[in-house]
Design an enzyme around this catalytic site. Sequence first.
Site, PDB file in Angstrom:
ATOM      1  CG  ASP A   4      -0.476  -0.136   2.473  1.00 30.91           C
ATOM      2  OD1 ASP A   4       0.397  -1.276   2.410  1.00 30.91           O
ATOM      3  OD2 ASP A   4      -0.947   0.641   3.198  1.00 30.91           O
ATOM      4  CD  GLU A  19       3.966   1.261   6.722  1.00 28.19           C
ATOM      5  OE1 GLU A  19       4.726   1.441   7.944  1.00 28.19           O
ATOM      6  OE2 GLU A  19       3.817   2.132   6.149  1.00 28.19           O
TER       7      GLU A  19
END
Length: 381
Positions: free
Chosen positions: A74, A139
């Site tokens: 991400d 994250e």
Amino acid sequence: MPTIDYQDATLALTRELIARRSVTPDDAGCQHSMMTRLKQAGFSVETMRFGEVDNFWATHGTSGPLLVFAGHTDVVPPGDDGRWDSDPFTATVDGDDIVGRGAADMKASLAAMVVACEQFVSQHPDHMGRIGFLITSDEEGPAEHGTVKVMETLISRGEKIDWCVVGEPSSTENLGDLVKNGRRGSLNARLTVLGKQGHIAYPHLADNPIHRAMPALDALAKEAWDKGNRYFDPTSLQISTVRSGHGVTNIIPGTVEVLFNLRFSTEMTAEAIQSRCEAILDAHDLKYEIEWSLGGEPFLTEPGALLDAVTESIEAVTGHQPVVSTGGGTSDGRFIAPSGAQVIEVGHVNATIHQCNERVKIAAVPKLTQIYKGILERLLI
């Protein structure tokens, strides 16, 4: 305009991953690309979806010490696309750089991990020990359904990670000039100081919480929490937000809300910090409510097999030894280290992460693959 030789496997995979709009928590197919390649290299792959978050766990080998590559697919939003010089989700050449969202944080690192393992397994199919991948798409977001959940699952199975390389962008000016062997803990507080609302012309009928809070906040900001140690700077408290009032000049507010954060060393615990903060607030005779949120405990990997392998590999590829540091923010390493694993962060230059026109040096992309492969060779042959 310069061109890139996309016959280089790491550069080609970096371009492919950047093209996927994987804004937290949407993986956008990045993990599928990685898993497909790892399966072809002989890895056993398991998807682990928690909530809206895609994760995967992959392993190669059957016994012995386990070296894990950890990272996230991400990325943060690109912001205003108009402030970019090119499409943020197209890997674009700009001089000696590849530009694109996630280039440094951390899609070029993910590509290097995959290619390094492909090459290593091809050359050493019967390597000692095991290789693992722990990849998340959570994250950059709340980090509630990503690495922390995967680790809970692995621990429940009795899985033990010996060494972990996290691909966070650790370098400062040149690839490999700095690696992280730990991180400070992060403790957040939401403090509400209670007063009594009233007319500003009649302060004796009110109780101004801003006035009450200011001396206590000053004391918190000036507190010497510890002196740090050989690995960590002293603990630091920073006030980030103070909110109060109604936007007018004739009302004393009834409350003031303060947000602050402490980045703390291994000299302190979250419990000890909370106790000292509340003692300071009590000493100033405040009426208050406080909510604590622990972002992560500090962790440290002392010199040993992993750090030796990392520094030796970087020196072999770049010609210089890295500085070893625990500075900066937090990473998902905070969820892995408590299991007893040695954790080191090794990645690209972090100067442009989360910015418009995020970039990495073209020449550095295949070099990081060599560094990761060198770590594998030093630990698993």
